[in-house]
Design a protein around this motif. Structure first.
Motif, PDB file in Angstrom:
ATOM      1  N   PHE A   1      17.063   9.472 -52.498  1.00  0.00           N
ATOM      2  CA  PHE A   1      17.806   8.474 -53.260  1.00  0.00           C
ATOM      3  C   PHE A   1      16.897   7.904 -54.331  1.00  0.00           C
ATOM      4  O   PHE A   1      15.753   7.539 -54.057  1.00  0.00           O
ATOM      5  N   GLU A   2      17.418   7.798 -55.567  1.00  0.00           N
ATOM      6  CA  GLU A   2      16.642   7.234 -56.675  1.00  0.00           C
ATOM      7  C   GLU A   2      17.483   6.269 -57.483  1.00  0.00           C
ATOM      8  O   GLU A   2      18.665   6.529 -57.731  1.00  0.00           O
ATOM      9  N   ALA A   3      16.863   5.183 -57.908  1.00  0.00           N
ATOM     10  CA  ALA A   3      17.521   4.238 -58.813  1.00  0.00           C
ATOM     11  C   ALA A   3      17.325   4.750 -60.241  1.00  0.00           C
ATOM     12  O   ALA A   3      16.293   4.508 -60.864  1.00  0.00           O
ATOM     13  N   LEU A   4      18.319   5.515 -60.710  1.00  0.00           N
ATOM     14  CA  LEU A   4      18.278   6.115 -62.048  1.00  0.00           C
ATOM     15  C   LEU A   4      19.657   6.079 -62.678  1.00  0.00           C
ATOM     16  O   LEU A   4      20.654   6.252 -61.985  1.00  0.00           O
ATOM     17  N   GLY A   5      19.686   5.930 -63.989  1.00  0.00           N
ATOM     18  CA  GLY A   5      20.926   6.129 -64.719  1.00  0.00           C
ATOM     19  C   GLY A   5      21.159   7.621 -64.871  1.00  0.00           C
ATOM     20  O   GLY A   5      20.233   8.431 -64.746  1.00  0.00           O
ATOM     21  N   LEU A   6      22.379   8.016 -65.151  1.00  0.00           N
ATOM     22  CA  LEU A   6      22.693   9.441 -65.266  1.00  0.00           C
ATOM     23  C   LEU A   6      21.863  10.148 -66.326  1.00  0.00           C
ATOM     24  O   LEU A   6      21.487  11.297 -66.159  1.00  0.00           O
ATOM     25  N   GLU A   7      21.586   9.470 -67.417  1.00  0.00           N
ATOM     26  CA  GLU A   7      20.820  10.098 -68.495  1.00  0.00           C
ATOM     27  C   GLU A   7      19.405  10.471 -68.067  1.00  0.00           C
ATOM     28  O   GLU A   7      18.807  11.371 -68.632  1.00  0.00           O
ATOM     29  N   GLU A   8      18.875   9.770 -67.082  1.00  0.00           N
ATOM     30  CA  GLU A   8      17.511  10.020 -66.621  1.00  0.00           C
ATOM     31  C   GLU A   8      17.434  11.087 -65.527  1.00  0.00           C
ATOM     32  O   GLU A   8      16.340  11.519 -65.171  1.00  0.00           O
ATOM     33  N   CYS A   9      18.556  11.490 -64.984  1.00  0.00           N
ATOM     34  CA  CYS A   9      18.556  12.502 -63.927  1.00  0.00           C
ATOM     35  C   CYS A   9      18.109  13.844 -64.490  1.00  0.00           C
ATOM     36  O   CYS A   9      18.477  14.210 -65.607  1.00  0.00           O
ATOM     37  N   SER A  10      17.300  14.551 -63.707  1.00  0.00           N
ATOM     38  CA  SER A  10      16.820  15.867 -64.135  1.00  0.00           C
ATOM     39  C   SER A  10      16.749  16.772 -62.917  1.00  0.00           C
ATOM     40  O   SER A  10      16.905  16.337 -61.790  1.00  0.00           O
ATOM     41  N   GLY A  11      16.513  18.043 -63.176  1.00  0.00           N
ATOM     42  CA  GLY A  11      16.392  19.008 -62.095  1.00  0.00           C
ATOM     43  C   GLY A  11      17.463  20.070 -62.200  1.00  0.00           C
ATOM     44  O   GLY A  11      18.200  20.153 -63.195  1.00  0.00           O
ATOM     45  N   GLU A  12      17.550  20.876 -61.146  1.00  0.00           N
ATOM     46  CA  GLU A  12      18.538  21.943 -61.085  1.00  0.00           C
ATOM     47  C   GLU A  12      19.128  21.940 -59.687  1.00  0.00           C
ATOM     48  O   GLU A  12      18.393  21.965 -58.695  1.00  0.00           O
ATOM     49  N   TYR A  13      20.451  21.896 -59.613  1.00  0.00           N
ATOM     50  CA  TYR A  13      21.152  21.745 -58.344  1.00  0.00           C
ATOM     51  C   TYR A  13      22.292  22.755 -58.270  1.00  0.00           C
ATOM     52  O   TYR A  13      22.856  23.137 -59.293  1.00  0.00           O
ATOM     53  N   ASP A  14      22.648  23.162 -57.056  1.00  0.00           N
ATOM     54  CA  ASP A  14      23.794  24.047 -56.875  1.00  0.00           C
ATOM     55  C   ASP A  14      25.090  23.336 -57.267  1.00  0.00           C
ATOM     56  O   ASP A  14      25.950  23.905 -57.926  1.00  0.00           O
ATOM     57  N   VAL A  15      25.231  22.098 -56.827  1.00  0.00           N
ATOM     58  CA  VAL A  15      26.430  21.302 -57.095  1.00  0.00           C
ATOM     59  C   VAL A  15      26.001  19.942 -57.628  1.00  0.00           C
ATOM     60  O   VAL A  15      25.094  19.315 -57.081  1.00  0.00           O
ATOM     61  N   VAL A  16      26.665  19.498 -58.673  1.00  0.00           N
ATOM     62  CA  VAL A  16      26.438  18.163 -59.221  1.00  0.00           C
ATOM     63  C   VAL A  16      27.774  17.433 -59.178  1.00  0.00           C
ATOM     64  O   VAL A  16      28.800  17.979 -59.584  1.00  0.00           O
ATOM     65  N   SER A  17      27.764  16.212 -58.658  1.00  0.00           N
ATOM     66  CA  SER A  17      28.984  15.409 -58.660  1.00  0.00           C
ATOM     67  C   SER A  17      28.715  14.082 -59.364  1.00  0.00           C
ATOM     68  O   SER A  17      27.633  13.513 -59.254  1.00  0.00           O
ATOM     69  N   CYS A  18      29.706  13.652 -60.089  1.00  0.00           N
ATOM     70  CA  CYS A  18      29.652  12.376 -60.804  1.00  0.00           C
ATOM     71  C   CYS A  18      30.995  11.694 -60.535  1.00  0.00           C
ATOM     72  O   CYS A  18      31.994  11.980 -61.193  1.00  0.00           O
ATOM     73  N   ILE A  19      30.998  10.827 -59.548  1.00  0.00           N
ATOM     74  CA  ILE A  19      32.244  10.230 -59.076  1.00  0.00           C
ATOM     75  C   ILE A  19      32.351   8.774 -59.526  1.00  0.00           C
ATOM     76  O   ILE A  19      31.479   7.965 -59.220  1.00  0.00           O
ATOM     77  N   ASP A  20      33.404   8.490 -60.250  1.00  0.00           N
ATOM     78  CA  ASP A  20      33.735   7.131 -60.691  1.00  0.00           C
ATOM     79  C   ASP A  20      32.622   6.448 -61.488  1.00  0.00           C
ATOM     80  O   ASP A  20      32.414   5.243 -61.367  1.00  0.00           O
ATOM     81  N   VAL A  21      31.923   7.212 -62.312  1.00  0.00           N
ATOM     82  CA  VAL A  21      30.881   6.656 -63.166  1.00  0.00           C
ATOM     83  C   VAL A  21      31.287   6.717 -64.638  1.00  0.00           C
ATOM     84  O   VAL A  21      30.918   5.847 -65.424  1.00  0.00           O
ATOM     85  N   MET A  22      32.093   7.704 -64.995  1.00  0.00           N
ATOM     86  CA  MET A  22      32.437   7.887 -66.401  1.00  0.00           C
ATOM     87  C   MET A  22      33.259   6.734 -66.966  1.00  0.00           C
ATOM     88  O   MET A  22      33.373   6.600 -68.180  1.00  0.00           O
TER      89      MET A  22
END
Length: 161
Positions: A47-68
């Protein structure tokens, strides 16, 4: 934590972010309670306290729920492109759809300002979101409406093409 914890408890490797450090603290407390000790029980979501713009890396699945809902229209395409750049296979996003009914309800709500309105909720045109997903290399494979007693959203499950 509401999505990350159940996935981690089922054995998924999970990295989760929230812009709020207090929400991260709650998620860490919840996973420790649910797993009987967190890492010691074999569950170690990150778990990290980050805004979406600061997220990095490579993942099989990315979810963004109720943030947009926090992103105005002119930033949605860039956000979708950023999320897509993090995902190797799947992308799951939800947003408040710009429908006539939702637009009317939102306008009525704006007539009654109050302390509970800490943030502006942006509505997004589903066609524009889908266009941004296609431009980022994803196609929608499933769509569904989700709802609570006070909010509904469109959720799109997408696969890399």
């Amino acid at each position: 934590g509401s999505l990350a914890i159940p996935l981690a408890l089922r054995g998924a490797g999970v990295s989760a972010s929230d812009i709020s450090a207090s929400m991260i603290g709650e998620a860490e407390t919840d996973i420790n309670k649910a797993s009987g000790g967190g890492e010691g029980a074999g569950f170690a979501p990150k778990f990290e306290a980050l805004g979406l713009e600061e997220c990095s890396g490579e993942y099989d699945v990315v979810s963004c729920i109720d943030v947009m809902i926090h992103y105005p229209d002119d930033r949605v395409s860039a956000m979708v492109a950023h999320l897509a750049s993090l995902s190797k296979k799947k992308l799951i996003v939800s947003f408040a759809p710009k429908t006539l009914a939702y637009s009317v309800l939102k306008r009525i709500g704006e007539l009654f300002p109050g302390p509970s309105k800490a943030t502006r909720a942006y509505l997004h045109d589903e066609g524009e979101v889908e266009e941004a997903l296609e431009k980022a290399g994803f196609r929608v494979t499933r769509r569904q409406m989700t709802a609570t007693s006070f909010y509904f959203s469109r959720i799109l499950e997408c696969e890399r093409v």
